[in-house]
Motif scaffolding. Sequence first.
Motif, PDB file in Angstrom:
ATOM      1  N   UNK A 354       2.520   4.864   6.814  1.00 48.74           N
ATOM      2  CA  UNK A 354       1.114   4.700   7.165  1.00 48.74           C
ATOM      3  C   UNK A 354       0.215   4.949   5.969  1.00 48.74           C
ATOM      4  N   UNK A 355       0.484   6.015   5.229  1.00 50.16           N
ATOM      5  CA  UNK A 355      -0.357   6.331   4.075  1.00 50.16           C
ATOM      6  C   UNK A 355      -0.177   5.287   2.975  1.00 50.16           C
ATOM      7  N   UNK A 356       1.049   4.812   2.780  1.00 52.80           N
ATOM      8  CA  UNK A 356       1.257   3.773   1.768  1.00 52.80           C
ATOM      9  C   UNK A 356       0.509   2.495   2.139  1.00 52.80           C
ATOM     10  N   UNK A 357       0.427   2.205   3.445  1.00 49.35           N
ATOM     11  CA  UNK A 357      -0.325   1.038   3.885  1.00 49.35           C
ATOM     12  C   UNK A 357      -1.810   1.190   3.630  1.00 49.35           C
ATOM     13  N   UNK A 358      -2.347   2.398   3.859  1.00 47.76           N
ATOM     14  CA  UNK A 358      -3.764   2.651   3.583  1.00 47.76           C
ATOM     15  C   UNK A 358      -4.049   2.511   2.099  1.00 47.76           C
ATOM     16  N   UNK A 359      -3.174   3.069   1.283  1.00 52.11           N
ATOM     17  CA  UNK A 359      -3.346   2.978  -0.165  1.00 52.11           C
ATOM     18  C   UNK A 359      -3.370   1.528  -0.619  1.00 52.11           C
ATOM     19  N   UNK A 360      -2.431   0.722  -0.129  1.00 52.01           N
ATOM     20  CA  UNK A 360      -2.346  -0.679  -0.538  1.00 52.01           C
ATOM     21  C   UNK A 360      -3.562  -1.465  -0.069  1.00 52.01           C
ATOM     22  N   UNK A 361      -4.014  -1.200   1.162  1.00 56.07           N
ATOM     23  CA  UNK A 361      -5.159  -1.927   1.704  1.00 56.07           C
ATOM     24  C   UNK A 361      -6.426  -1.645   0.907  1.00 56.07           C
ATOM     25  N   UNK A 362      -6.662  -0.376   0.604  1.00 57.29           N
ATOM     26  CA  UNK A 362      -7.868  -0.021  -0.141  1.00 57.29           C
ATOM     27  C   UNK A 362      -7.832  -0.592  -1.557  1.00 57.29           C
TER      28      UNK A 362
END
Length: 526
Positions: A354-362
């Motif tokens: 989940x956190x890796x997805x947030x990082x990539x999206x931002x």
Amino acid sequence: MPIGSTSMSLPGLSGYDFSGIIDKMVQAYKLPENQLFDKQGRLQTKKTAWMDVNTSLLALDTAATALRSASTWTATQTVSSNTSILSVFGGTNSVQGTYSITVSSLAQAEAIATSVSTDTDIASVLDSVSTKMAAAGHSYTAAGDWDFTITNNGVAHNISVKSSSTTGGAPTLEDIRDSINNANAGVSATLALVDSVNKTYRLVLTNNTPGAANTLKFSDPNGLLQTGLGLQLTASTDGVPSVTYSPTNLISNDPSSPNYAGGITQQATDASLTVNGVPMTSTANTITSAISGATITLSTTGTASVTVAQDISVTKKAIQDFVDKYNSLQKLIKDNLSYDADNKQAGPLFGDSLLMGIQAKLRDVVGGNTIVNPTGPYKILYDVGIKTSDRDGTLTFDTAKFDKAMSDHPESVVNMFGAPYSGGTTPTDDLTDTMLVPNLHQGLGNYLHAYLNPLVKFQGTIDQHKTSLDTQIKDLKSQIQDFEDRASDYEERLKIKFASLESLLMNFNSQGTWLSNQLNAMTAKK
């Protein structure tokens, strides 16, 4: 039950350290429990890390929301060319432009002064005031005989005058002054020392509200104002007496002057001014109607210009705040996802999808080439001065490039950040990431808010993730307690077994001693 809390103890009379053996066996039995403690600690660390990430995401969402707010882009700066004539304060809705203001007169409050007194005691001035008042038909023997009424802005206020003298008699000027001030009539009463050599005074009444319409009127049934204080009252059209003003009856401190008695010292007037040639009047010197969204305070007559211009510093501060919040968040995410190969130490959220997805999206939206303003000419953040470092992905804000973009195409810059300027849109808070499409979410602020809000809101994605961690931590706590109970039971059983062994060994030792004694006795007889 923890070690050491059991009711049974081993005396060790057999010579064996059974207590130590039991401690070692219980410690070995509880090795799986230690693993549960470790797992609980890791989950608590993850929960704390997610709380920190959520706080940082909220801060970024707040900064993004500020960028899509009209007030961030419409803030103005107002400047007066001559603050000694007038000062000006502008809000976010002040209409930009240059205004020439000429002040012809200020708003004034009416002020009225009594006749001159050589002492603050009326009796010493009026040659036996009681006799003079009696001649006018007033005895001044009952309560209320000194009272009068002030009508201010249509409201009548009774002034109850009491003499401070313990022996009775006429009130002093201080008594009358205090009675007026205590009546809350919107009038301020003061004693003015007009001649310090001869110690002469006037009682001055000043209306607290300026403006030509705000004149004071009086009802003087006992004659205190006219006979005692020298005010010349003239009935107006409504029948309530007032002090008539004219330029020829301004009071004078010269005893030989016909205007030595009481009268008006300052006429009630409105402020008069022109704004870009348009005449205006105001009952007060603080004016909010001359320039839309601005407050003007007049100080004196004269001419000054007022400039209302966009305060771009407010906008730049909001953008820099967003850049700082974004960089802080990305560092926090990086630290939580990190892995130190040398020390074999992982971050609290290492490998968290989940956190890796947030990082990539931002990184894709803010640090990449995502088109956040499809109407152009500026389409990506780089076009308006927000640059991404190739080394670590942090943002920098090029204010010079931003200033040029604002000068060339301000509408496009405002739309870039999502403020409602010529076509910018604002999403509602319940939008989801699946609805992130350029035509709907024009502008960075709108685009990010639609993505971040479902993450950080109450019962949102992160809140649910934290709830899941809470459930796991609670379950582990229950497992640990169960294991503690089983370990206590295991320890009790061991103590019972070793206590039996201790008793058996002690019996063997006793038998051995008896046999040894018998053999020794038989040997001695031979």
